[in-house]
Design a protein around this motif. Structure first.
Motif, PDB file in Angstrom:
ATOM      1  N   THR A 426       0.784  -1.237   0.000  1.00  0.00           N
ATOM      2  CA  THR A 426       0.000   0.000   0.000  1.00  0.00           C
ATOM      3  C   THR A 426       0.819   1.291   0.000  1.00  0.00           C
ATOM      4  N   SER A 427       2.127   1.226   0.060  1.00  0.00           N
ATOM      5  CA  SER A 427       2.922   2.453   0.190  1.00  0.00           C
ATOM      6  C   SER A 427       2.822   3.365  -1.030  1.00  0.00           C
ATOM      7  N   SER A 428       2.397   2.830  -2.169  1.00  0.00           N
ATOM      8  CA  SER A 428       2.274   3.657  -3.376  1.00  0.00           C
ATOM      9  C   SER A 428       0.849   4.164  -3.575  1.00  0.00           C
ATOM     10  N   HIS A 429       0.051   4.148  -2.488  1.00  0.00           N
ATOM     11  CA  HIS A 429      -1.304   4.692  -2.544  1.00  0.00           C
ATOM     12  C   HIS A 429      -1.232   6.222  -2.497  1.00  0.00           C
ATOM     13  N   GLN A 430      -2.097   6.879  -3.284  1.00  0.00           N
ATOM     14  CA  GLN A 430      -2.141   8.341  -3.207  1.00  0.00           C
ATOM     15  C   GLN A 430      -2.484   8.777  -1.781  1.00  0.00           C
ATOM     16  N   PRO A 431      -1.993   9.918  -1.336  1.00  0.00           N
ATOM     17  CA  PRO A 431      -1.449  11.056  -2.079  1.00  0.00           C
ATOM     18  C   PRO A 431       0.057  11.036  -2.296  1.00  0.00           C
ATOM     19  N   THR A 451       9.252   6.552  12.577  1.00  0.00           N
ATOM     20  CA  THR A 451       8.674   7.814  13.063  1.00  0.00           C
ATOM     21  C   THR A 451       9.425   9.037  12.554  1.00  0.00           C
ATOM     22  N   PRO A 452      10.740   9.114  12.709  1.00  0.00           N
ATOM     23  CA  PRO A 452      11.442  10.300  12.174  1.00  0.00           C
ATOM     24  C   PRO A 452      11.374  10.383  10.651  1.00  0.00           C
ATOM     25  N   ILE A 453      11.310   9.244   9.975  1.00  0.00           N
ATOM     26  CA  ILE A 453      11.207   9.249   8.512  1.00  0.00           C
ATOM     27  C   ILE A 453       9.864   9.846   8.088  1.00  0.00           C
ATOM     28  N   GLN A 454       8.818   9.451   8.809  1.00  0.00           N
ATOM     29  CA  GLN A 454       7.485   9.963   8.491  1.00  0.00           C
ATOM     30  C   GLN A 454       7.402  11.464   8.765  1.00  0.00           C
ATOM     31  N   LYS A 455       7.979  11.906   9.877  1.00  0.00           N
ATOM     32  CA  LYS A 455       7.930  13.330  10.238  1.00  0.00           C
ATOM     33  C   LYS A 455       8.733  14.183   9.263  1.00  0.00           C
ATOM     34  N   ALA A 456       9.788  13.623   8.721  1.00  0.00           N
ATOM     35  CA  ALA A 456      10.633  14.370   7.786  1.00  0.00           C
ATOM     36  C   ALA A 456      10.084  14.343   6.366  1.00  0.00           C
ATOM     37  N   GLY A 457       9.049  13.543   6.138  1.00  0.00           N
ATOM     38  CA  GLY A 457       8.484  13.416   4.797  1.00  0.00           C
ATOM     39  C   GLY A 457       7.706  14.645   4.376  1.00  0.00           C
ATOM     40  N   LYS A 458       7.289  14.648   3.133  1.00  0.00           N
ATOM     41  CA  LYS A 458       6.575  15.786   2.564  1.00  0.00           C
ATOM     42  C   LYS A 458       5.119  15.808   3.017  1.00  0.00           C
ATOM     43  N   ASN A 459       4.559  17.003   3.043  1.00  0.00           N
ATOM     44  CA  ASN A 459       3.170  17.194   3.447  1.00  0.00           C
ATOM     45  C   ASN A 459       2.244  16.798   2.299  1.00  0.00           C
ATOM     46  N   PRO A 460       1.282  15.906   2.550  1.00  0.00           N
ATOM     47  CA  PRO A 460       0.394  15.492   1.458  1.00  0.00           C
ATOM     48  C   PRO A 460      -0.366  16.632   0.812  1.00  0.00           C
ATOM     49  N   GLN A 461      -0.702  17.672   1.582  1.00  0.00           N
ATOM     50  CA  GLN A 461      -1.434  18.799   1.002  1.00  0.00           C
ATOM     51  C   GLN A 461      -0.599  19.532  -0.037  1.00  0.00           C
ATOM     52  N   ASP A 462       0.723  19.579   0.169  1.00  0.00           N
ATOM     53  CA  ASP A 462       1.599  20.229  -0.803  1.00  0.00           C
ATOM     54  C   ASP A 462       1.684  19.420  -2.095  1.00  0.00           C
ATOM     55  N   THR A 468       2.762  18.369 -10.990  1.00  0.00           N
ATOM     56  CA  THR A 468       4.129  17.899 -11.260  1.00  0.00           C
ATOM     57  C   THR A 468       4.710  17.180 -10.048  1.00  0.00           C
ATOM     58  N   LYS A 469       4.517  17.750  -8.862  1.00  0.00           N
ATOM     59  CA  LYS A 469       5.018  17.093  -7.649  1.00  0.00           C
ATOM     60  C   LYS A 469       4.314  15.756  -7.431  1.00  0.00           C
ATOM     61  N   SER A 470       3.038  15.694  -7.720  1.00  0.00           N
ATOM     62  CA  SER A 470       2.303  14.431  -7.566  1.00  0.00           C
ATOM     63  C   SER A 470       2.907  13.362  -8.455  1.00  0.00           C
ATOM     64  N   ILE A 508      -4.497   8.196 -10.715  1.00  0.00           N
ATOM     65  CA  ILE A 508      -5.515   9.124 -11.186  1.00  0.00           C
ATOM     66  C   ILE A 508      -5.009   9.929 -12.387  1.00  0.00           C
ATOM     67  N   ALA A 509      -5.976  10.530 -13.124  1.00  0.00           N
ATOM     68  CA  ALA A 509      -5.637  11.230 -14.367  1.00  0.00           C
ATOM     69  C   ALA A 509      -4.649  12.366 -14.147  1.00  0.00           C
ATOM     70  N   ARG A 510      -4.693  13.029 -12.991  1.00  0.00           N
ATOM     71  CA  ARG A 510      -3.767  14.114 -12.702  1.00  0.00           C
ATOM     72  C   ARG A 510      -2.318  13.638 -12.766  1.00  0.00           C
ATOM     73  N   VAL A 511      -2.099  12.324 -12.574  1.00  0.00           N
ATOM     74  CA  VAL A 511      -0.761  11.747 -12.609  1.00  0.00           C
ATOM     75  C   VAL A 511      -0.522  10.966 -13.899  1.00  0.00           C
ATOM     76  N   SER A 512      -1.468  10.119 -14.275  1.00  0.00           N
ATOM     77  CA  SER A 512      -1.278   9.281 -15.464  1.00  0.00           C
ATOM     78  C   SER A 512      -1.552  10.041 -16.751  1.00  0.00           C
ATOM     79  N   GLY A 513      -2.301  11.167 -16.662  1.00  0.00           N
ATOM     80  CA  GLY A 513      -2.634  11.950 -17.847  1.00  0.00           C
ATOM     81  C   GLY A 513      -4.037  11.648 -18.328  1.00  0.00           C
TER      82      GLY A 513
END
Length: 575
Positions: A426-431, A451-462, A468-470, A508-513
């Motif tokens: 499931t790690s490749s599930h959106q967002p 835990t530190p890896i998750q906290k250092a990760g990117k914000n899903p809202q961004d 392009t980031k998606s 989703i289309a925003r990523v696959s086109g």
């Protein structure tokens, strides 16, 4: 002599030569008043809302200005009917028309959302339950407060839209009645123009001037309902017919006896990951690198393409299509097949009596009665894998941990039979934010180190707000999942391990086109050369990366091809 009385006229006082200046008026006293034509503004806004609702398309890609420069025939017919009615019936009918138009607008907006995320329109019969799933996904990805506020806003928007279109239509009906003679002439002229444009096929800005968009939208929705009800009965009969339904267990997959077989689904692993300009370089390098690593460990792989029954989401439809050999593209079909006894690919192993069967389901967080349909003796859900680390948005745990838990709890145990496993990664599930990072397998423990890896990760809202980031982060998530799975095989696999892994659907289309295919990669990996020799006739590509011209099959055909390739004997069952 008569006496005359002279009336004395008032004498004008001559103006002084140097008149004193008049006192200034207070500065807070306006010299004039601006009168705002509220009735005209209200009528204009009402007309704009009604016209926009009548002409609104049902896909984001079609939201262009030329869609709203057309003449809606429904408005002309509606005006003619309202002009012919007395006041009270006119008001009631106008309110009903407006409410119906508001409901149609809601359906068009739902169509937009479903097309953007799932590649299809909204189904009035089947898709209401998916709205609850969408809120759950948002809560997992963006937080419970955001999900609650979004749900409240959505409900308020629907109510406001229904009320606004009803009031707007009533307002226009009143205006028509107040100017009945001129409105009747205008309606007649508009009708004549509409018929002329329709007959001659006249266009403006690339679109036909005459429009019947609202009627077409209602027709589409009605046809979907009709087709769904008809399909329900037809599919129930189809699900009872099975090429291998009556095959004795002894005659199922005899060429895989003694093998530990793993069927793994990688969430949203689609063709775009391998061919898109942004994702392909990183994913392609990963597939090449992992192919070389597996070959060094003694494994070979072959890969092809399958066309999924779903797109952008509803992963369970892809899973059930792949396993059942039936085309499961909606919730009704899914309920029908999972409540029956149709033979699935995984259940075929259970039916032989020669394998223990297990499911690793980190995405399952509630009761899952479909285990019987899948033919699994034991299922480990999100709460049974011993994970104590943080969630990564929707994903309850990193794929690497889920695979290590599978190894610890199941695969490393001594048993009398080989093992058939179904694993959902499931790690490749959106967002696609935050994304886990690979760690040393010996250090995984209970997952707290994430835990530190998750906290250092990117914000899903961004990520969600930037296409392009998606796409970039989606590609990285696929790299992570493929690497975790193949490292697990490299680390723990044996000469008797057979790994079959695939994507369940495109992102989703925003990523696959827009207009992307529904194709997903599928690979079979094994040490025993005979395992891959059995599928030589499939003409799949060597390695983990299918070639662009590799065979493309519908996903529902895989079950029978696989069973036949490994020696199963067809015995059709019809009920």
């Amino acid at each position: 002599m008569p006496v005359f009385t002279r009336l004395r006229q008032p004498q004008e006082t001559p103006a002084p030569e140097n008149p004193a200046p008049a006192p200034e008026e207070p500065t807070n006293t306006p010299t004039h008043h601006l009168r705002i034509p509220w009735p005209l503004i209200l009528t204009t806004l009402s007309a704009a809302l009604v016209l926009a609702s009548l002409l609104l398309p049902n896909s984001v890609a079609a939201l262009r200005l030329n869609r709203f420069t057309r003449i809606p025939g429904e408005a002309i017919i509606g005006a003619a009917i309202l002009l012919a009615l007395p006041r009270r019936p006119r008001t009631v009918l106008a309110a009903v028309m407006g409410t119906t138009l508001g409901a149609l607008t809601v359906l068009n907006l739902l169509d937009m959302g479903f097309r953007a995320y799932l590649g299809r329109g909204f189904n009035l019969v089947l898709d209401w339950s998916l709205l609850d799933d969408a809120q759950t996904y948002m809560a997992d990805s963006m937080g419970g407060t955001t999900a609650t506020l979004a749900a409240i806003a959505a409900v308020a928007l629907v109510v406001l839209l229904l009320l606004a279109t009803a009031l707007a239509t009533v307002r226009l009906a009143q205006v028509l009645a107040a100017h009945k003679q001129s409105a009747s002439k205008a309606t007649l002229i508009a009708g004549t123009v509409w018929i002329t444009c329709t007959t001659l096929g006249l266009q403006l800005a690339g679109m036909p001037i005459a429009s019947d968009r609202a009627v077409s939208a209602l027709t589409i929705q009605a046809r979907r309902v009709q087709d769904t009800l008809r399909d329900e009965a037809a599919f129930a009969k189809e699900a009872k017919e099975d090429t291998f339904g009556a095959t004795p267990g002894a005659q199922l997959v005899p060429d895989l006896r003694g093998k530990d077989v793993v069927f793994a689904f990688i969430e949203s692993y689609g063709r775009s990951a391998i061919e898109d300009d942004i994702m392909a370089p990183g994913v392609g390098r990963t597939l090449d690198t992992r192919t070389a690593a597996l070959e060094k460990a003694g494994y070979r792989a072959k890969s092809g393409w399958l066309t999924s029954s779903t797109y952008g989401g509803s992963s369970w439809l892809g899973h059930s299509t792949f396993l059942s050999g039936l085309w499961i593209d909606n919730q009704q079909r899914y309920r029908t097949v999972t409540s029956g006894d149709h033979l699935t690919l995984t259940k075929a192993f259970q039916k032989t009596g020669a394998w223990d069967t297990v499911g690793i389901m980190p995405g399952v967080q509630k009761a899952w009665p479909e285990a019987d349909f899948h033919g699994l003796d034991k299922v480990y859900n999100a709460f049974q894998l011993g994970y104590e680390g943080p969630k990564f948005s929707w994903s309850t745990m990193p794929d690497q941990y889920a695979l290590e838990a599978f190894q610890r709890l199941v695969n490393s145990k001594k048993r009398d039979k080989p093992l058939m496993s179904e694993i959902i990664l499931t790690s490749s599930h959106q967002p696609w934010a935050p994304i886990p990072k690979l760690v040393d397998w010996d250090d995984l423990g209970d997952g707290s180190l994430f835990t530190p890896i998750q906290k250092a990760g990117k914000n899903p809202q961004d990520i969600v707000s930037d296409t392009t980031k998606s796409r970039e982060e989606y590609g990285k998530s696929i790299e992570y999942s493929v690497t975790a799975l193949t490292q697990w095989l490299e680390r723990y696999g044996t000469k008797d391990t057979v790994l079959v892994f695939l994507g369940d659907h495109q992102p989703i289309a925003r990523v696959s086109g827009n207009n992307a295919s529904r194709d997903v990669p599928v690979s079979i990996v094994a040490k025993d050369p005979e395992v891959l020799d059995n599928i030589t006739a499939w003409n799949w590509t060597d390695g983990l990366k299918p070639a662009p011209d590799a065979p493309v099959w519908k996903m529902d055909t895989f079950r029978d091809r696989f069973l036949k390739a490994y020696g199963s004997t067809p015995h059709p069952a019809t009920n």
